[in-house]
Every structure is written in C-alpha cells, then in structure tokens.
Write a protein that holds these residues in place. Structure first.
Motif, short mmCIF file in Angstrom:
data_model
loop_
_atom_site.label_atom_id
_atom_site.label_comp_id
_atom_site.label_asym_id
_atom_site.label_seq_id
_atom_site.Cartn_x
_atom_site.Cartn_y
_atom_site.Cartn_z
N THR A 238 0.86 -1.19 0.00
CA THR A 238 0.00 0.00 0.00
C THR A 238 0.89 1.24 0.00
OG1 THR A 238 -0.22 0.09 2.41
CG2 THR A 238 -1.85 -1.22 1.23
N LEU A 239 0.46 2.25 -0.76
CA LEU A 239 1.30 3.43 -1.00
C LEU A 239 0.56 4.71 -0.64
CD1 LEU A 239 2.45 2.08 -4.49
CD2 LEU A 239 3.91 2.21 -2.48
N GLY A 240 -0.24 4.65 0.44
CA GLY A 240 -0.97 5.83 0.89
C GLY A 240 -1.84 6.40 -0.22
N GLY A 241 -1.80 7.72 -0.40
CA GLY A 241 -2.63 8.38 -1.40
C GLY A 241 -2.30 8.00 -2.84
N GLY A 243 -2.04 4.86 -3.78
CA GLY A 243 -2.75 3.62 -4.08
C GLY A 243 -2.01 2.37 -3.65
N VAL A 244 -1.97 1.39 -4.55
CA VAL A 244 -1.50 0.05 -4.18
C VAL A 244 -0.73 -0.56 -5.33
CG1 VAL A 244 -2.30 -2.27 -3.55
CG2 VAL A 244 -3.62 -0.29 -2.83
N ALA A 263 -5.16 5.12 -5.83
CA ALA A 263 -6.16 5.32 -4.76
C ALA A 263 -7.25 6.24 -5.30
CB ALA A 263 -5.48 5.96 -3.55
N LYS A 264 -8.40 6.26 -4.61
CA LYS A 264 -9.46 7.20 -4.97
C LYS A 264 -8.99 8.62 -4.64
CE LYS A 264 -12.16 4.00 -5.98
NZ LYS A 264 -12.50 3.84 -7.36
N VAL A 266 -9.67 11.78 -3.02
CA VAL A 266 -10.63 12.28 -2.02
C VAL A 266 -9.98 13.38 -1.19
CG1 VAL A 266 -11.94 10.12 -1.83
CG2 VAL A 266 -9.94 10.47 -0.37
N THR A 271 -5.75 10.19 8.22
CA THR A 271 -5.48 8.87 7.61
C THR A 271 -5.43 7.73 8.64
OG1 THR A 271 -3.09 9.15 7.72
CG2 THR A 271 -4.17 9.87 5.68
N THR A 272 -5.65 8.05 9.93
CA THR A 272 -5.61 6.98 10.94
C THR A 272 -6.57 5.86 10.55
OG1 THR A 272 -5.28 8.71 12.57
CG2 THR A 272 -5.77 6.54 13.43
N ALA A 273 -6.08 4.62 10.67
CA ALA A 273 -6.87 3.40 10.40
C ALA A 273 -7.13 3.14 8.92
CB ALA A 273 -8.19 3.37 11.18
N GLY A 275 -4.92 1.99 6.79
CA GLY A 275 -4.28 0.69 6.53
C GLY A 275 -5.12 -0.45 7.10
N PHE A 278 -8.13 -1.05 4.96
CA PHE A 278 -7.73 -1.73 3.72
C PHE A 278 -7.60 -3.23 3.97
CE2 PHE A 278 -4.98 -3.49 0.57
CZ PHE A 278 -5.31 -2.83 -0.60
N ALA A 313 -10.52 4.73 1.32
CA ALA A 313 -10.69 6.14 0.92
C ALA A 313 -11.80 6.80 1.73
CB ALA A 313 -10.98 6.22 -0.58
N VAL A 316 -10.23 7.77 5.27
CA VAL A 316 -9.37 8.96 5.33
C VAL A 316 -10.19 10.27 5.28
CG1 VAL A 316 -7.41 7.75 4.31
CG2 VAL A 316 -8.82 9.19 2.85
P1 ATP Z 1 -2.11 3.88 8.47
O1 ATP Z 1 -0.97 3.39 9.32
O2 ATP Z 1 -2.18 5.37 8.29
O3 ATP Z 1 -3.42 3.29 8.83
P2 ATP Z 1 -0.70 2.45 6.36
O4 ATP Z 1 0.62 3.15 6.35
O5 ATP Z 1 -0.74 1.06 6.89
O6 ATP Z 1 -1.84 3.35 6.99
P3 ATP Z 1 -1.27 3.43 3.71
O7 ATP Z 1 -0.45 2.88 2.61
O8 ATP Z 1 -0.97 4.81 4.16
O9 ATP Z 1 -1.27 2.36 4.86
O10 ATP Z 1 -2.81 3.44 3.28
C1 ATP Z 1 -3.56 2.25 3.08
C2 ATP Z 1 -4.58 2.47 2.02
O11 ATP Z 1 -5.49 3.51 2.43
C3 ATP Z 1 -4.04 2.95 0.68
O12 ATP Z 1 -3.55 1.89 -0.11
C4 ATP Z 1 -5.29 3.60 0.09
O13 ATP Z 1 -6.18 2.60 -0.37
C5 ATP Z 1 -5.91 4.26 1.32
N1 ATP Z 1 -5.41 5.63 1.47
C6 ATP Z 1 -4.42 6.07 2.28
N2 ATP Z 1 -4.20 7.39 2.11
C7 ATP Z 1 -5.08 7.80 1.17
C8 ATP Z 1 -5.36 9.06 0.54
N3 ATP Z 1 -4.64 10.16 0.83
N4 ATP Z 1 -6.33 9.11 -0.39
C9 ATP Z 1 -7.06 8.01 -0.71
N5 ATP Z 1 -6.84 6.79 -0.16
C10 ATP Z 1 -5.86 6.69 0.76
#
Ligand code: ATP
Length: 334
Positions: A238-241, A243-244, A263-264, A266, A271-273, A275, A278, A313, A316
């Motif tokens: 997963t790559l945050g905003g 996508g994946v 990612a969508k 939005v 961004t808490t939770a 991950g 997902f 999405a 967040v």
């Molecule tokens: P966290 O620890 O913040 O819960 P993480 O680091 O485990 O997250 P991320 O890769 O940041 O995981 O995010 C997981 C998924 O959440 C992403 O693959 C995407 O689907 C969604 N997501 C995260 N940030 C965004 C964003 N800015 N816009 C849209 N979707 C997002």
C-alpha cells in the motif's frame, strides 16, 4: 471448508486509547490543564476486526442480525478481566457484529492501553503503549479449524502469530498477514503464505531494500519478487494516497510485472486506520471468494483491491480510528 457463511478470524491486539489534547507538552514536574480528554478503542487487531465486521454488514442498524451478515467475524485476543476497560470494549465490538467469545479475559492482567498526548498547536503526538494482556495471549493453537480466513498482525507475541499461522496453513485456512509493526521475519513465515499486505516502510524493512527504492514511481516488481520467491502467493504494497502495488506468484512465474492501482481521489481529513480498513476489506473479499474458488473460479485480486481502496478512501475522509471505518452501504454508495 465451511459450506455456509464464510468465517474470518482476526488474531491480534485490543488496546484502549487514552487521548489528551494539550496546549503544549508539559515540562518535567509541571501540572498543566489539558484542553480535552477522550477514550477510544483501537489496536491493529481490533481495528481490522471492526473493518471486517462493518464491511460485511449493510449498516450499524443491522449489525447484530446474523441473517444480514455476509461473513461471520471472530476476534481472538486478550484483555484484562477486572479492569474498567475490558467490558465496554467487548460490548462495543459486539455492537459492530463481532463474535468476541474467543477474546480471553485474563485474571490479574490489564487491557492494553495507549496513553496519547496530542499537542494542539502542532498536532504532534507522544504515545506510551502498555501492551498489558496483549502480551499474554496464550501460546497455543487458538483456531477452531472451521475458519476460511485468518488475519494476523504483529502486535501480539510473535510466537503466538507463527504458531497459529502454521496451524492455519496446515488446515487450508487462507492467511492474510499485515506484519506491523514490522520486524525481520524468518523465511518460513513466507512459505505457502497466501496474502502479504505491507506499507512502504514495512516493505523496505522486510525485503531489506533501501526505503528510497519503495515509492509509487519505482518499479516494485523486484521488491514483490523477494517475497514471492520465498513462497508468498499475493503481495500487496500500500502506497498511501498513491494507491496500491500488487504482484502475484502466477504473474511472476510468467515474467509479467506487477500493477499499480491508484487510490481514490478524495479530500483527506485523517489517515488513521486507513491501513487497517484496507486489510479488513481485503480479507472480506478473500473470504467471500472462497466458495466460488472451491468451484474453480480464481480469486479476483483486482476486485479485492478495488473494494479495499474504496473502503480505505472513506476512512481517510473522517476523523478518528474505529469511528472512521465505514459500513458496507457506505462503500456501495460511494
Ligand atoms: P495507516 O498506518 O495510516 O493506517 P498504512 O501506512 O498502513 O496506513 P497506507 O499505505 O498509508 O497504509 O494506506 C492504506 C490504504 O489507504 C491505501 O492503499 C489507500 O487505499 C488508502 N489511502 C491512504 N491514504 C489515502 C489518501 N490520501 N487518499 C485516498 N486513499 C488513501
């Protein structure tokens, strides 16, 4: 395999968050009046379990009706027996439709807590985590044997995680692991592992690749290959905003590269939770595909990731951890 409703078990942590917002961080010996105090339920295990429950039930109003649930969701873990936090925590999970009968209430132990101070001006937080009962989850097989999917993270003792993962693999239960917080793992964890879900920093630590090579712009196929060559069937980064990225063993064998699913777009509030949402959504898709896989239809990883991206999405766009995890109707309406 279970022939009726699929079953997901989540083995993981349950923590209570104690959150104080302060005008600034107090100095040693100082007493400072805080701006607010709130409690919340968290822990990666509980968050992912809540995501599984909500994303397989239409809405809060039907959460406890088993007929409207698409998946049975079981939480496995440990909390304190006599402290003030355990009872309300279990009641909240039950209200989301979770089966909590496998959460042990341990005599003489305290429910895990995270004491969080947020400095209002900067938004910076300082967290003291006391694992409590999470570290006393019994070192024994904890599955019933009729589960379709087991979801794991690393906030409970590694010994418990490895033992139950092995048990699940032997029983043909699909294993989804989100190895967070990441620590280097022995190679046999990856052998025969169905689904590995990591974020960028976890991918770097576990693959041994430099963090600057794990970006949405890089070709992540060599990173995924590290895991696939050790036996993982589906690798999701997963790559945050952004996508994946994902790769499968089948595509790797045919020398096809992995895919990036955006990612969508939005408006991000918190961004808490994300991950955890997902992971829970992806696990629901895996569980729902199990019956059709038994009749020869392959697992559709693209649809699973699309569903998980859509659910995360929504998370967040709201404040908070478990409060921000959506119900199925919200994903359908989005
Ligand atoms: P966290 O620890 O913040 O819960 P993480 O680091 O485990 O997250 P991320 O890769 O940041 O995981 O995010 C997981 C998924 O959440 C992403 O693959 C995407 O689907 C969604 N997501 C995260 N940030 C965004 C964003 N800015 N816009 C849209 N979707 C997002």
């Amino acid at each position: 395999m279970n022939t009726s409703k699929p079953i997901i078990a989540i083995l993981g942590s349950l923590n209570v968050d104690l959150v104080t917002r302060t005008p600034r961080i107090p100095a040693a010996g100082e007493t400072l009046e805080a701006l607010s105090f709130n409690t919340g339920h968290g822990g990666k295990g509980a968050n992912q379990a809540v995501a599984c429950a909500r994303l397989s039930r239409p809405s809060k109003s039907s959460a406890t009706s088993s007929s409207s649930a698409q998946v049975d969701v079981r939480m496995i873990g440990a909390i304190g027996k006599d402290d003030a936090f355990g009872g309300p925590f279990l009641a909240a999970l039950e209200a989301d439709g979770l089966d909590v009968t496998r959460v042990r209430r341990l005599e003489g132990q305290k429910t895990g807590v995270a004491v969080i101070t947020v400095e209002e001006r900067t938004g910076e937080n300082r967290i003291m985590f006391v694992p409590g009962a999470n570290h006393s989850v019994p070192r024994e097989p904890l599955l019933d044997g009729d589960e379709d999917v087991l979801v794991l993270q690393l906030e409970t003792p590694l010994e418990v995680v490895f033992l139950n993962m092995q048990h699940a693999k032997e029983k043909g239960v699909d294993v989804v692991i989100n190895p967070a917080p990441a620590v280097p793992l022995p190679d046999d964890v990856y052998a025969g592992l169905d689904h590995l879900i990591v974020n960028e920093s976890e991918a770097a630590l576990l693959s041994g690749k430099p963090a600057e090579e794990i970006t949405p712009e890089s070709d992540l196929s060599p990173v995924a290959a590290e895991f696939i060559e050790k036996g993982v069937k589906n690798v999701i980064i997963t790559l945050g905003g952004a996508g994946v990225f994902y790769q499968t063993a089948a595509r790797h064998e045919q020398s096809q590269s992995g895919s990036l699913i955006p990612a969508k777009k939005v408006k991000v509030v918190d961004t808490t939770a994300a991950g955890d949402t997902f992971v829970g959504a992806y696990a629901v898709a895996v569980a729902k595909s199990k019956a059709s896989r038994a009749t020869g239809t392959p697992f559709d990883i693209d649809s699973a990731i699309a569903f998980a991206n859509k659910a995360a999405a929504l998370t967040v766009q709201k404040n908070g951890a478990q409060d921000a995890i959506p119900w199925l109707h919200e994903v359908d309406d989005a």
